[in-house]
Scaffold this active site. Structure first.
Site, PDB file in Angstrom:
ATOM      1  CD  GLU A  51      -2.941   0.801   2.425  1.00  0.00           C
ATOM      2  OE1 GLU A  51      -3.440   1.795   2.979  1.00  0.00           O
ATOM      3  OE2 GLU A  51      -3.190  -0.368   2.773  1.00  0.00           O
ATOM      4  CG  ASP A  70      -1.480  -0.870   5.593  1.00  0.00           C
ATOM      5  OD1 ASP A  70      -0.367  -1.370   5.345  1.00  0.00           O
ATOM      6  OD2 ASP A  70      -1.673   0.352   5.676  1.00  0.00           O
ATOM      7  CG  ASP A  84      -6.564  -1.498   7.690  1.00  0.00           C
ATOM      8  OD1 ASP A  84      -6.557  -1.713   6.457  1.00  0.00           O
ATOM      9  OD2 ASP A  84      -6.079  -0.469   8.190  1.00  0.00           O
ATOM     10  CD  GLU A 103     -10.706   2.225   4.469  1.00  0.00           C
ATOM     11  OE1 GLU A 103     -10.522   2.524   3.268  1.00  0.00           O
ATOM     12  OE2 GLU A 103     -11.825   2.289   5.015  1.00  0.00           O
ATOM     13  CE1 TYR A 131      -1.327  -0.817   9.053  1.00  0.00           C
ATOM     14  CE2 TYR A 131      -3.292  -1.680  10.122  1.00  0.00           C
ATOM     15  CZ  TYR A 131      -2.698  -0.864   9.187  1.00  0.00           C
ATOM     16  OH  TYR A 131      -3.488  -0.084   8.381  1.00  0.00           O
ATOM     17  NE  ARG A 188      -3.945   4.300   9.926  1.00  0.00           N
ATOM     18  CZ  ARG A 188      -2.880   4.429   9.136  1.00  0.00           C
ATOM     19  NH1 ARG A 188      -2.307   3.347   8.641  1.00  0.00           N
ATOM     20  NH2 ARG A 188      -2.390   5.613   8.843  1.00  0.00           N
ATOM     21  CG  HIS A 217      -6.664  -7.622  13.645  1.00  0.00           C
ATOM     22  ND1 HIS A 217      -6.297  -6.786  12.623  1.00  0.00           N
ATOM     23  CD2 HIS A 217      -7.770  -8.271  13.219  1.00  0.00           C
ATOM     24  CE1 HIS A 217      -7.157  -6.916  11.612  1.00  0.00           C
ATOM     25  NE2 HIS A 217      -8.060  -7.816  11.955  1.00  0.00           N
TER      26      HIS A 217
END
Length: 744
Positions: A32, A105, A107, A109, A323, A325, A368
């Site tokens: 990304e 990433d 997530d 998005e 990561y 987020r 996660h």
């Protein structure tokens, strides 16, 4: 190939499960962000071509809503105009490659970006793999390659549903605000809830009525002079002490000055204090705001760099944290084992619990992790020389918190001394002392910093103490504090509103729309922000509130997990929203049409002046508009009458006509305008008082605004001098405060 992700109601066709086609060339690895490429090249070597999508490559169109309500809320996704050449480049690379690994990433998005890439690259699914990793380390990346599988369509559906929801609200509600208040405004599903919290806190502060109370502190000493202590009055006649005014305080003071102070009891106990869990996004943002006074945007920018990779000398680029987020407190078992070994070997076996500490994660978050160092042996001290000051500060915070989370609890010894005076006054003295530091050896947060040390003298029940001094202070209760960026994010996260990836853009939008301002780190709603919030709460309170927005977030989680149908969630929201919008369009007051008459006369044409509404609030305007465009500021006297506020005349002269320049306030702050307006329409940026640092220039630095709304400083002689800077020089003294922008 691994089994496909959970089944959902999505009709999407995903990358297939057949064996990969024969390799045509190097495998293609698409990430990304370009910031990861250097670290990934070190890990993957020359066998892979690594390219970056630079974020999203597809989105809804800018000029229309782009959602087909009738066809199941189908989004009209298009390649972003600025990404067309990049997409062509990615297509060419994919055609020449063997396998294609989609590695945005981990997530929602990122999953959507992977799905969009899969669509626009036009590849057969047999040679496309989705790879997900929480950290950029050799072990994590290689494991991700080995288990690479299918795109998680649940995440894609959830991201798409969020985007559609936000587009519906933005494209249907924002035009209503343009019509009733002013152009350029916006409302958002989560953004407006954040504004609501800030405005509600301001209302609480304004409505707060301070209450007087008096505080008593007794400085006491043993009769033999061997030690003393300070005790606070907490009870009167067995009830909570309440001394509301000076008369009551003077009466109590007179009684206590002649009273006998006697020890009623001494209580000791030892308690354990467990370490806090490792950081999630919101807690990291809150702690960085508290510790460093950073904005959430600054925190995430530094964290992004630590995640993507930092050059560590001979080791090359190394990703230092996982990561950033995330809303999961979970730590991978392998990471926990390494942290525990570090604690035992580097800190001491007495600091290591018998069992690893586990932190609960939502079922949907089990893959996660919390934010932690990728290699616990890379202590902050070892990498200090390779990091900027900002990077070192944040990495130290993350490293210490993650390590502390697996350490023994701290043991705190507390002593409470209860003292009576005059038979009815109860004083209490407290002390805390750390008898075993546990996790405090590595990490301390706000509550830990409040500890007090020292020891009391030896005391026994019934012992009489001498009064050395009685402190009596008048105090007043205080209103609740305004939000900082950190505490606002924590409030949103605690209420279930928003997600880790949304907090930074929420705050950026509120600032860009001039709904809030920041002063010494505290967030204030502007008049415009309060006006928009009032209108939204008057007409959309059922949809724009904490509970409804949090429930909608749970619906999105349900879509991701396959428990809820995307179309049903969108249809239920849309039906309620459209009914509310229809009523608001009829009943919402139009501030732009409200004209409040005054007794003032226009200084240009003699016509009556009226009060109108603009983006920055109320202002005086000539009633003969548009024939006369005279405007001005005003203030209301105590009796309610209105008087005009004279514009401040400056020493600067208009370079076009020679008239004096006056201070004006526009959308982007204070600026200078010719006093001869409308005959002369010359405007100038507000000078800062700093000389331009360019050699032999002779100009002055003025404040301007970038296209993204950020203040920068440029030379007043532009374009002859193109000197620009984000900060004012430190080696000059400024006779006037820096301006907050110009009027252009």
């Amino acid at each position: 190939m691994p089994a496909p992700k959970k089944k959902t109601s999505s009709p999407r066709k995903r990358p297939g499960k057949k064996a990969a086609a024969p390799a045509r060339g190097k495998d293609l690895f698409i990430v990304e962000s370009p910031g990861k490429i250097k670290a990934l090249k070190r890990i993957l070597g020359d066998s892979y071509t690594i390219k970056a999508s630079m974020g999203h490559v597809m989105d809804l169109p800018k000029v229309r809503m782009g959602v087909d309500i009738e066809d199941g809320f189908k989004p009209e996704l298009k390649v972003i105009a600025a990404k067309r050449s990049l997409v062509k480049e990615l297509k060419r690379a994919a055609e020449k490659s063997g396998r294609v690994y989609l590695a945005p990433d981990p997530d929602r998005e990122g999953e959507a970006i992977a799905w969009h890439l899969f669509q626009i690259l036009g590849l057969d699914g047999d040679r496309v793999r989705r790879v997900v990793y929480q950290e950029i380390t050799p072990e994590a990346v290689r494991e991700a390659l080995n288990r690479g599988g299918e795109i998680d369509t649940g995440k894609v559906d959830a991201q798409e549903a969020r985007r559609v929801l936000d587009r519906i609200v933005g494209y249907r509600l924002s035009p209503l605000l343009w019509k009733k208040v002013g152009r350029g405004l916006s409302a958002g599903r989560v953004q407006s809830v954040a504004l609501l919290l800030i405005c509600r806190r301001e209302e609480e502060i304004e409505a707060f009525v301070p209450e007087e109370y008096w505080e008593f502190l007794a400085h006491l000493e043993k009769t033999d002079g061997k030690g003393g202590l300070t005790a606070k009055l907490e009870k009167i006649d067995g009830k909570k002490a309440k001394i509301p005014d000076r008369a009551a305080a003077e009466k109590a003071e007179a009684e206590l000055k002649t009273a006998e102070f006697r020890v009623a009891g001494v209580k000791t106990r030892t308690s354990s204090r467990a370490a806090p869990p490792p950081f999630i996004t919101s807690r990291l943002q809150t702690e960085a705001a508290r510790s460093f006074r950073w904005t959430v945007a600054r925190t995430m920018k530094v964290a992004q760099r630590l995640y993507e990779g930092v050059e560590l000398g001979g080791r090359g680029a190394v990703g230092l944290i996982t990561y950033m987020r995330t809303d999961s407190y979970h730590l991978a078992a392998g990471a926990v084992d390494k942290i525990r070994r570090h604690i035992e070997n580097a800190i001491g076996p007495e600091y290591l619990p018998d069992r690893p500490r586990r932190f609960r994660a939502k079922k949907s978050q089990e893959g996660h992790e919390a934010i932690r160092p990728t290699d616990v042996e890379l202590t902050p001290e070892k990498v200090r020389g390779h990091l900027t000051d900002e990077q070192f500060q944040l990495y130290s915070l993350i490293w210490k918190r993650a390590v502390a989370s697996q350490m023994m609890p701290a043991r705190i010894a507390s002593v409470t001394v209860e003292i009576t005076a005059a038979g009815r006054y109860g004083f209490v003295a407290r002390r805390e002392k750390v008898v075993f530091p546990g996790y405090l050896k590595v990490y301390r947060d706000e509550k830990d910093e409040a500890e007090n040390g020292g020891e009391f003298p030896s005391l026994r029940a019934g012992e009489i103490l001498n009064l050395l001094k009685l402190e009596v202070e008048q105090r007043f209760t205080k209103p609740p504090g305004r939000y900082t960026e950190g505490t606002l994010v924590r409030a949103l996260e605690g209420s279930g509103v928003g997600r880790p990836s949304t907090y930074v853009p929420i705050l950026a939008t509120l600032r860009r729309r001039d709904y809030i301002r920041s002063e010494k780190g505290r967030l204030f709603p502007t008049l415009l922000g309060r006006t928009v919030n009032r209108l939204l709460q008057d007409h959309f309170s059922g949809l724009i509130n904490v509970n409804f927005t949090a429930a909608l977030e749970k619906d999105l989680d349900g879509i991701e997990a396959g428990r809820a149908a995307r179309e049903k969630v969108l249809a239920e929201f849309y039906g309620s929203f459209e009914r509310t919008l229809s009523r608001a369009e009829k009943k919402m007051e139009n501030l732009k049409k409200i004209l409040i008459p005054t007794k003032l006369k226009c200084t240009r044409c003699g016509g009556p002046m009226v009060i109108r509404w603009g983006r920055r609030g109320e202002f005086l305007a000539c009633s003969r508009y548009p024939d006369c465009r005279n405007t001005g500021a005003f203030r209301r006297r105590e009796d309610g009458t209105v008087e005009a506020v004279k514009e401040k005349v400056r020493e600067e002269k208009c370079p076009d006509c020679g008239r004096s320049m006056v201070e004006k306030r526009g959308r982007f702050g204070t600026f200078l305008a010719c006093s001869g307006y409308p005959e002369c329409k010359r405007t100038m940026a507000m000078p800062t008082g700093f000389n331009c640092p360019a050699p032999d220039c002779g100009g002055e630095l003025v404040a301007r605004r970038s296209r993204r709304g950020r203040t920068f400083y440029g030379c007043s002689r532009y374009p002859e001098c193109r000197q620009v800077s984000w900060k004012l020089p430190r080696d000059q003294k400024t006779p006037t405060p820096p301006a907050d922008g110009d009027g252009s």
